[in-house]
Design an enzyme around this catalytic site. Sequence first.
Site, PDB file in Angstrom:
ATOM      1  N   HIS A   7      25.395  14.248 -36.003  1.00 14.72           N
ATOM      2  CA  HIS A   7      24.427  13.840 -37.010  1.00 14.72           C
ATOM      3  C   HIS A   7      23.062  13.624 -36.376  1.00 14.72           C
ATOM      4  O   HIS A   7      22.937  13.573 -35.166  1.00 14.72           O
ATOM      5  CB  HIS A   7      24.879  12.544 -37.703  1.00 14.72           C
ATOM      6  CG  HIS A   7      25.026  11.392 -36.754  1.00 14.72           C
ATOM      7  ND1 HIS A   7      26.218  11.084 -36.139  1.00 14.72           N
ATOM      8  CD2 HIS A   7      24.131  10.483 -36.293  1.00 14.72           C
ATOM      9  CE1 HIS A   7      26.052  10.039 -35.348  1.00 14.72           C
ATOM     10  NE2 HIS A   7      24.787   9.652 -35.417  1.00 14.72           N
ATOM     11  N   GLU A  57      13.402  21.255 -37.041  1.00 18.26           N
ATOM     12  CA  GLU A  57      13.113  22.650 -37.364  1.00 18.26           C
ATOM     13  C   GLU A  57      14.203  23.141 -38.311  1.00 18.26           C
ATOM     14  O   GLU A  57      15.381  23.152 -37.950  1.00 18.26           O
ATOM     15  CB  GLU A  57      13.110  23.501 -36.094  1.00 18.26           C
ATOM     16  CG  GLU A  57      13.017  24.995 -36.350  1.00 18.26           C
ATOM     17  CD  GLU A  57      13.256  25.824 -35.095  1.00 18.26           C
ATOM     18  OE1 GLU A  57      13.752  26.951 -35.240  1.00 18.26           O
ATOM     19  OE2 GLU A  57      12.953  25.345 -33.979  1.00 18.26           O
ATOM     20  N   ASN A  85      17.718  31.880 -42.266  1.00 23.73           N
ATOM     21  CA  ASN A  85      17.960  33.294 -42.005  1.00 23.73           C
ATOM     22  C   ASN A  85      18.123  33.970 -43.352  1.00 23.73           C
ATOM     23  O   ASN A  85      19.051  33.652 -44.113  1.00 23.73           O
ATOM     24  CB  ASN A  85      19.203  33.477 -41.130  1.00 23.73           C
ATOM     25  CG  ASN A  85      18.981  32.935 -39.735  1.00 23.73           C
ATOM     26  OD1 ASN A  85      18.124  33.406 -39.012  1.00 23.73           O
ATOM     27  ND2 ASN A  85      19.737  31.910 -39.376  1.00 23.73           N
ATOM     28  N   GLU A 100      22.513   9.874 -40.253  1.00 27.56           N
ATOM     29  CA  GLU A 100      22.871   8.464 -40.151  1.00 27.56           C
ATOM     30  C   GLU A 100      21.615   7.627 -40.333  1.00 27.56           C
ATOM     31  O   GLU A 100      20.574   7.918 -39.748  1.00 27.56           O
ATOM     32  CB  GLU A 100      23.489   8.168 -38.785  1.00 27.56           C
ATOM     33  CG  GLU A 100      23.872   6.710 -38.604  1.00 27.56           C
ATOM     34  CD  GLU A 100      24.459   6.412 -37.240  1.00 27.56           C
ATOM     35  OE1 GLU A 100      25.196   5.434 -37.129  1.00 27.56           O
ATOM     36  OE2 GLU A 100      24.163   7.165 -36.275  1.00 27.56           O
ATOM     37  N   ARG A 119      20.192  25.171 -39.085  1.00 27.03           N
ATOM     38  CA  ARG A 119      20.193  26.365 -39.936  1.00 27.03           C
ATOM     39  C   ARG A 119      20.517  25.918 -41.356  1.00 27.03           C
ATOM     40  O   ARG A 119      21.469  25.160 -41.566  1.00 27.03           O
ATOM     41  CB  ARG A 119      21.230  27.366 -39.443  1.00 27.03           C
ATOM     42  CG  ARG A 119      20.850  28.018 -38.145  1.00 27.03           C
ATOM     43  CD  ARG A 119      21.905  29.032 -37.683  1.00 27.03           C
ATOM     44  NE  ARG A 119      21.490  29.651 -36.451  1.00 27.03           N
ATOM     45  CZ  ARG A 119      21.767  29.177 -35.242  1.00 27.03           C
ATOM     46  NH1 ARG A 119      22.476  28.072 -35.117  1.00 27.03           N
ATOM     47  NH2 ARG A 119      21.346  29.804 -34.165  1.00 27.03           N
ATOM     48  N   HIS A 140      12.105  18.959 -30.790  1.00 25.52           N
ATOM     49  CA  HIS A 140      12.686  19.112 -32.130  1.00 25.52           C
ATOM     50  C   HIS A 140      14.180  19.393 -32.046  1.00 25.52           C
ATOM     51  O   HIS A 140      14.702  19.744 -31.008  1.00 25.52           O
ATOM     52  CB  HIS A 140      11.976  20.215 -32.932  1.00 25.52           C
ATOM     53  CG  HIS A 140      12.158  21.598 -32.382  1.00 25.52           C
ATOM     54  ND1 HIS A 140      11.201  22.237 -31.652  1.00 25.52           N
ATOM     55  CD2 HIS A 140      13.183  22.476 -32.482  1.00 25.52           C
ATOM     56  CE1 HIS A 140      11.612  23.439 -31.310  1.00 25.52           C
ATOM     57  NE2 HIS A 140      12.827  23.609 -31.800  1.00 25.52           N
TER      58      HIS A 140
END
Length: 143
Positions: free
Chosen positions: A74, A56, A60, A122, A9, A5
């Site tokens: 990207h 993922e 936070n 992209e 964030r 993965h």
Amino acid sequence: MRLLHTMLRVGNLEESLNFYCDVLGMTLLRQKDYPGGEFTLAFVGYGDEADHSVIELTYNWGVDSYDLGDGYGHIALGVDDIYQTCDAIRERGGKVVREPGPMKHGSTVIAFVEDPTGYKIELIQLGTQGSAKDSKEVAQQSA
């Protein structure tokens, strides 16, 4: 080895899930809160993690924005019809930041969209990018 993965964030998990699932057509594979660490992880993708690389999304708690810096590039997605895909993304509320067309100095047809956090994705028209054979020929010629 295999790529499992890529972690991003995000400042607003619900907006990001809407973008990746409703706009780009991924599936929410799993999501879990970690109260002790004050974060939530959500995994999205086009297939089961056992067979596909996924994204993922890390939220936070209490952090609503990030300085994306200039090191990140990207994520790339292959698409069958880049023009129809961009139209569909716009219709679903997504933001196309580079319209479909050939890349500079090449023939690969690309476009870029942006997620709610500002990350670029992209889109590559399948069949227009270079092949592995082309890469081997270039490597042999430069050796």
